[in-house]
Design an enzyme around this catalytic site. Structure first.
Site, mmCIF file in Angstrom:
data_model
loop_
_atom_site.group_PDB
_atom_site.id
_atom_site.type_symbol
_atom_site.label_atom_id
_atom_site.label_comp_id
_atom_site.label_asym_id
_atom_site.label_seq_id
_atom_site.Cartn_x
_atom_site.Cartn_y
_atom_site.Cartn_z
ATOM 1 N N GLY A 1 -16.674 -94.924 74.550
ATOM 2 C CA GLY A 1 -15.280 -95.173 73.372
ATOM 3 C C GLY A 1 -14.587 -94.991 72.264
ATOM 4 O O GLY A 1 -15.380 -92.561 72.766
ATOM 5 N N TYR B 1 -18.448 -112.355 65.260
ATOM 6 C CA TYR B 1 -17.500 -110.818 65.044
ATOM 7 C C TYR B 1 -16.723 -110.860 63.964
ATOM 8 O O TYR B 1 -17.253 -109.841 63.120
ATOM 9 C CB TYR B 1 -17.162 -110.530 66.801
ATOM 10 N N LYS C 1 -18.167 -108.076 61.085
ATOM 11 C CA LYS C 1 -17.146 -107.032 60.272
ATOM 12 C C LYS C 1 -16.732 -107.215 58.862
ATOM 13 O O LYS C 1 -16.686 -105.792 58.546
ATOM 14 C CB LYS C 1 -16.253 -106.976 61.377
ATOM 15 N N GLU D 1 -15.006 -99.798 76.241
ATOM 16 C CA GLU D 1 -16.094 -100.971 77.065
ATOM 17 C C GLU D 1 -15.768 -102.167 76.819
ATOM 18 O O GLU D 1 -16.266 -102.857 76.844
ATOM 19 C CB GLU D 1 -16.990 -99.899 77.202
#
Ligand SMILES: NC(=O)c1ccc[n+]([C@@H]2O[C@H](COP(=O)([O-])OP(=O)(O)OC[C@H]3O[C@@H](n4cnc5c(N)ncnc54)[C@H](OP(=O)(O)O)[C@@H]3O)[C@@H](O)[C@H]2O)c1
Length: 251
Positions: A13, A149, A153, A186
Site C-alpha cells: 500500500g 479506527y 486516527k 490491502e
C-alpha cells in the site's frame, strides 16, 4: 549526501509506494514491516538505497531498540513516515470484537507513539527531521462501524499537532496526512479478514485515491523549504464528500 527516511508498513500500500517514490527522489529508505520476505524483495529490487529492517510496531522492546539496532550509516533518520496501521471490522460498536479494538489501538496509537518516541530525540539533537503521520478523514468524519479506527486516527492527528507545540524552536517538522477513500492497497482486505470480494465492493463504481497519490503528497511536504511546516493535509477522491448529518425519524 542523500537523506534517510524510515517508513513503517513498507511491505504494501502507501508505505510501499512512498518507499519507491522517495528512492526515486534520491532518498535512502529504511523499509520496515512484519513481512520480512517482502522487505528483502524490495531491497533486492531497489539496490543499496533500501535497507530492509523487519519491525512489528507493536513489539515495544524492538521499537525501543530501533535506533541502536540500525547499521551505523543508517542511524541518522531525517524523515519518519508513521504509516503502519489498520482497520478491523465494520460491525457497530456494541457488536465489534474487543480483540480488534485492542489491535487497532496497539498498532495505530501505541505503535505509532513508540516509534516516534524512539526516533524523535535523534532528530531534536541534530536539529533536523520530519515526522509524517498517516491519519485519515475518519479522524474528523464519523461513519457507522468506524468507532475505534476513527478514534485512533483522531489521536494521530491531535498527537501530530501537539508534537509541533513541543518542537517549536527546533527544525523538526510534523505533518498529519488525512486521506479519504483510497484503493489498490490491502486496507479493506485486512479490514474484512481476507474477504476480497467484500473488500472489492468498497471501491465498486468509484475512482478512489491511489497509493501513488498519497506518496505524492508526502514527497511534497518533505521537499518544501525547511521553513515551511504543513500541519495537516485532508484529501478525498473527487467522488467522495462528507455526508449530511444523520437524523433518525419515526415512521
Ligand atoms: N487505504 C485507505 O483508504 C486509507 C485511508 C486513510 C488512511 N489510511 C491509513 O494509511 C496507512 C496505510 O494504509 P494502506 O491502505 O497502505 O494499508 P495496507 O495496504 O493494509 O498496508 C498497511 C501496512 O501496515 C503494515 N502493518 C500493519 N500492522 C503492522 C505492525 N503491527 N507492525 C508493522 N507494520 C504493520 C503492513 O505490513 P505487514 O503486514 O508486513 O506488517 C502494511 O505494510 C494506515 O495507517 C491506514 O490506516 C488508509
Amino acid at each position: 549526501m542523500s537523506r534517510t527516511a524510515l517508513v513503517t508498513g513498507a511491505t504494501a500500500g502507501f508505505g510501499l509506494a512512498v518507499a519507491h517514490r522517495l528512492v526515486r527522489d534520491g532518498w535512502r529508505v529504511i523499509a520496515t514491516g512484519r513481512r520480512a520476505g517482502r522487505l528483502d524483495a524490495l531491497a533486492r529490487e531497489m539496490g543499496d538505497r533500501v535497507l530492509a529492517h523487519a519491525l512489528d510496531v507493536t513489539d515495544a522492546a524492538a521499537v525501543a531498540a530501533l535506533p541502536g539496532s540500525l547499521p551505523a550509516a543508517w542511524q541518522e533518520v531525517d524523515a519518519l513516515i508513521n504509516n503502519a496501521g489498520l482497520a478491523l471490522g465494520l460491525e457497530p460498536a456494541h457488536k465489534a470484537r474487543i480483540e480488534d479494538w485492542d489491535r487497532m489501538v496497539a498498532t495505530n496509537v501505541t505503535g505509532l507513539i513508540h516509534v516516534t518516541r524512539a526516533l524523535l530525540p535523534g532528530m531534536v539533537a541534530r536539529d533536523r527531521g520530519h515526522i509524517v503521520n498517516l491519519s485519515s478523514v475518519a479522524a474528523t468524519y464519523p461513519y457507522p462501524g468506524g468507532h475505534i479506527y476513527g478514534a485512533s486516527k483522531a489521536f494521530v492527528e491531535q498527537f501530530s499537532l501537539n508534537l509541533r507545540a513541543d518542537l517549536i524552536g527546533t527544525n523538526v517538522r510534523v505533518t498529519s496526512i488525512e486521506p479519504g477513500l483510497c484503493g489498490g492497497t490491502e486496507f479493506s482486505g485486512v479490514r474484512f479478514g481476507g474477504d476480497q470480494d467484500r473488500a472489492a465492493k468498497v471501491y465498486e463504481g468509484t475512482e478512489p485515491l491511489t497509493a501513488d497519490d498519497i506518496a505524492e503528497s508526502i514527497a511534497w511536504v518533505l521537499h518544501l523549504p525547511a521553513r515551511m511546516n504543513i500541519n495537516r493535509i485532508e484529501m478525498m477522491p473527487t467522488c467522495q464528500a462528507s455526508g449530511p448529518l444523520a437524523v433518525k425519524r419515526t415512521a
